[in-house]
Motif scaffolding. Sequence first.
Motif, PDB file in Angstrom:
ATOM      1  N   TYR A 187      18.395  -8.796 -12.786  1.00  0.00           N
ATOM      2  CA  TYR A 187      18.653  -9.274 -11.697  1.00  0.00           C
ATOM      3  C   TYR A 187      19.835  -9.260  -9.976  1.00  0.00           C
ATOM      4  CZ  TYR A 187      14.479 -11.785 -13.972  1.00  0.00           C
ATOM      5  OH  TYR A 187      13.218 -11.285 -14.995  1.00  0.00           O
ATOM      6  N   VAL A 244      21.731  -4.818  -5.046  1.00  0.00           N
ATOM      7  CA  VAL A 244      22.573  -3.790  -5.207  1.00  0.00           C
ATOM      8  C   VAL A 244      22.439  -3.693  -3.192  1.00  0.00           C
ATOM      9  CG1 VAL A 244      24.016  -1.311  -5.240  1.00  0.00           C
ATOM     10  CG2 VAL A 244      22.884  -3.022  -7.047  1.00  0.00           C
ATOM     11  N   MET A 287      18.210   5.245 -13.339  1.00  0.00           N
ATOM     12  CA  MET A 287      17.189   4.716 -13.279  1.00  0.00           C
ATOM     13  C   MET A 287      16.767   4.038 -14.538  1.00  0.00           C
ATOM     14  SD  MET A 287      15.937   5.240 -10.459  1.00  0.00           S
ATOM     15  CE  MET A 287      14.102   5.407 -10.087  1.00  0.00           C
ATOM     16  N   ARG A 288      17.546   3.861 -15.117  1.00  0.00           N
ATOM     17  CA  ARG A 288      17.207   3.371 -17.315  1.00  0.00           C
ATOM     18  C   ARG A 288      18.066   2.026 -16.243  1.00  0.00           C
ATOM     19  NH1 ARG A 288      16.733   7.782 -19.597  1.00  0.00           N
ATOM     20  NH2 ARG A 288      19.168   7.904 -20.297  1.00  0.00           N
ATOM     21  N   VAL A 290      18.484   0.198 -13.566  1.00  0.00           N
ATOM     22  CA  VAL A 290      17.383   0.015 -12.791  1.00  0.00           C
ATOM     23  C   VAL A 290      16.403  -0.596 -13.258  1.00  0.00           C
ATOM     24  CG1 VAL A 290      15.187   0.534 -10.911  1.00  0.00           C
ATOM     25  CG2 VAL A 290      18.253   1.409 -11.027  1.00  0.00           C
ATOM     26  N   LEU A 291      16.075  -0.222 -14.323  1.00  0.00           N
ATOM     27  CA  LEU A 291      14.701  -0.445 -15.783  1.00  0.00           C
ATOM     28  C   LEU A 291      14.929  -1.939 -16.285  1.00  0.00           C
ATOM     29  CD1 LEU A 291      11.681  -0.214 -16.427  1.00  0.00           C
ATOM     30  CD2 LEU A 291      12.326   1.575 -17.862  1.00  0.00           C
ATOM     31  N   THR A 292      15.774  -1.101 -16.859  1.00  0.00           N
ATOM     32  CA  THR A 292      16.180  -2.196 -18.161  1.00  0.00           C
ATOM     33  C   THR A 292      17.001  -3.889 -17.725  1.00  0.00           C
ATOM     34  OG1 THR A 292      18.667  -1.331 -18.445  1.00  0.00           O
ATOM     35  CG2 THR A 292      16.693  -0.094 -20.009  1.00  0.00           C
ATOM     36  N   SER A 319      16.408  -4.579 -14.215  1.00  0.00           N
ATOM     37  CA  SER A 319      15.567  -5.409 -12.903  1.00  0.00           C
ATOM     38  C   SER A 319      16.329  -5.254 -11.723  1.00  0.00           C
ATOM     39  CB  SER A 319      14.813  -6.770 -14.077  1.00  0.00           C
ATOM     40  OG  SER A 319      14.235  -6.878 -14.580  1.00  0.00           O
ATOM     41  N   LEU A 320      16.732  -3.903 -11.578  1.00  0.00           N
ATOM     42  CA  LEU A 320      18.180  -4.063 -10.575  1.00  0.00           C
ATOM     43  C   LEU A 320      17.324  -4.013  -9.235  1.00  0.00           C
ATOM     44  CD1 LEU A 320      21.032  -2.000 -11.663  1.00  0.00           C
ATOM     45  CD2 LEU A 320      20.475  -4.519 -11.976  1.00  0.00           C
ATOM     46  N   THR A 321      17.886  -4.433  -8.471  1.00  0.00           N
ATOM     47  CA  THR A 321      17.331  -4.388  -6.654  1.00  0.00           C
ATOM     48  C   THR A 321      18.332  -3.294  -6.209  1.00  0.00           C
ATOM     49  OG1 THR A 321      15.907  -5.904  -6.200  1.00  0.00           O
ATOM     50  CG2 THR A 321      16.621  -4.861  -4.791  1.00  0.00           C
ATOM     51  N   ILE A 322      18.196  -1.804  -6.118  1.00  0.00           N
ATOM     52  CA  ILE A 322      18.940  -1.170  -5.015  1.00  0.00           C
ATOM     53  C   ILE A 322      18.769  -0.407  -3.632  1.00  0.00           C
ATOM     54  CG2 ILE A 322      19.988   1.148  -4.941  1.00  0.00           C
ATOM     55  CD1 ILE A 322      20.827   1.331  -7.348  1.00  0.00           C
TER      56      ILE A 322
END
Lengths: 352, 352
Positions: free
Chosen positions: B246, B249, B274-275, B277-279, B281-284
């Motif tokens: 979570y 960025v 992107m991986r 981001v997925l694993t 749960s990032l917000t860019i």
Amino acid sequence: MGSVGQVTDSTQNTQILLASRPHGEPTAENFEITTSPIPEPGDGEVLLRTIYLSLDPYMRGRMSDAKSYAAPVEVGTVMEGGTVAEVVESRDPSLAVGDIVLSHLGWQAYGVQPARHVRKLDPQRAPVSTAVGVLGMPGFTAYAGLLQIGDPQPGETVVVVAAAAGPVGSTVGQIARIKGARAVGIAGGPDKVAWLEELGFDVALDHRSPTFKDDLSAAVPDGIDVYFENVGGHVWDAVLPRLNTYARVPVCGLVAGYNDTELPAGPDRSGQLMRHVLTKSLTIRGFIQNEFVKAHYKDFQAEASGWIADGSLRYKEDVVEGLDNAPEAFFGLLKGKNFGKLLIQVSDDPTR
Amino acid sequence: MGSVGQVTDSTQNTQILLASRPHGEPTAENFEITTSPIPEPGDGEVLLRTIYLSLDPYMRGRMSDAKSYAAPVEVGTVMEGGTVAEVVESRDPSLAVGDIVLSHLGWQAYGVQPARHVRKLDPQRAPVSTAVGVLGMPGFTAYAGLLQIGDPQPGETVVVVAAAAGPVGSTVGQIARIKGARAVGIAGGPDKVAWLEELGFDVALDHRSPTFKDDLSAAVPDGIDVYFENVGGHVWDAVLPRLNTYARVPVCGLVAGYNDTELPAGPDRSGQLMRHVLTKSLTIRGFIQNEFVKAHYKDFQAEASGWIADGSLRYKEDVVEGLDNAPEAFFGLLKGKNFGKLLIQVSDDPTR
């Protein structure tokens, strides 16, 4: 009501274990099919007979021990997975023999779970298989990711869905249309494209077509405001330059790369990706549906049931018979061979 | 009050034009210094004398015609830029000779603007140069990006700022601390690191150190919850694997890559990004401060003025004298040579 055969042997349990971790594409050697005695439920527990096992792309991640949002399946233990099952023995007053429940037995014919860990299903409300499909995790992934992150606006917004014929993508596109957005679906092969058109997608594109990039450009003359990412790979490459300022990209899967064992050859496009983020004020947001359960699951159940009842939300199931066929079906899933929500029918469904 | 020399010639205007578009790193040949008559204001307009010209990394983008969030500067026209200027002639009742205004004259000694396009500054409230610094666009970039996207929480949250000694980064870190978060700053060189410590950053790191990656790991034992991205490059590479689930960025700049003319050599790490981001749960989220002006600019002015007054928000200016030196100073800015908000003093500041 058809018979599914060997795995309904009522004295032995059949289990599929993770035998080894795959390097790249999983193969039959990574799985082991075993039999063992059917377990006994303790106080507060129920013995369940698996009717449907849900196969989903996230399972590829659980086979690896790379760091991820969930712990991996341990080698030598049963592959995990969501199931629809029938109570065959109950040692909890809340559940009776014959009840159908949503459970998480994994890849096995029978299993014991605490009664409080399963949810009783109402076969009158919807076919029980939908509890692991359009009314379950895949449907909620679509609902939460699209509405909470994608936030499509009526009219001008275009929603592009990759893997649009899958259980998540087909739900995303239909909900986008219900919310007044224009839905462009992307899938692999003419059958899937035809089905998306039947579902009412405004445009359906085949990403295997040699003219795919041009087809996409033609389909989104005003650019893309929401891209629901569950695939990655060349579909993402085609979408990225067509995203509008302030576009939102919910990311719930990247199945195209799940079997990669090393980074692809260069050039390194990661900086270019960040430049798109900067110059177009993009939001890229990874998510797992769990995050939204507390706040939105009840609304989802109510809304989605209503849409299914009034015909505005449709779904397709791809049912493979027999637990033994789960590994092969799973390999196909990772290659996009399934058409609709992939289910293993492990034993007869008494509600059909 | 020092004298700044030639460009205060009161009969001629000095302008710096974009002579050609840079390929890679900008050079002196991309600029042309010209003189021309001082323009005359029309009805509703004011003639302004530039006191301070703000130099900012975004200007590198305006020199290129690559697609971005703003139109490029046309070749043969004055380089754009924010300015603090004095009214020398007014044909609008709202402004008087001697008023100091925030304006957007660009790289020139004099300019005419409609009175309604400038904002009168109060020299009693704060030094007028802050209108293009901590109380202007850079400060608001920090405030809006950190609070609206980064959303740091008191206590456990760690905010990592790249280019932490710059006008945006130093403000981000100090606001993070004001909001109760732990601030880790990253800058280039021991002087900047020492200044971050003076400002109260919990940890300050030198990204030029050979042990930088290890230093960062040690500084964030619980991972990173907010990373304020304005640099890219190897700092981002070090931060990405240390982001928590979570993590947010906000991306407002990628100065490390502004001079790139081609994609860097492989492997291609865009899928890996992107991986993450997925694993996790990032917000860019890319952003330009304009997006937040309507909803948050007033609050920013009030809050930031208060923090400056009570000493909790400090700033540093790097003032280069003489408009002719703007190109050279700008080249240094792109290499991180400035220390504090880079300003060109084009003519004397009557308020000092």
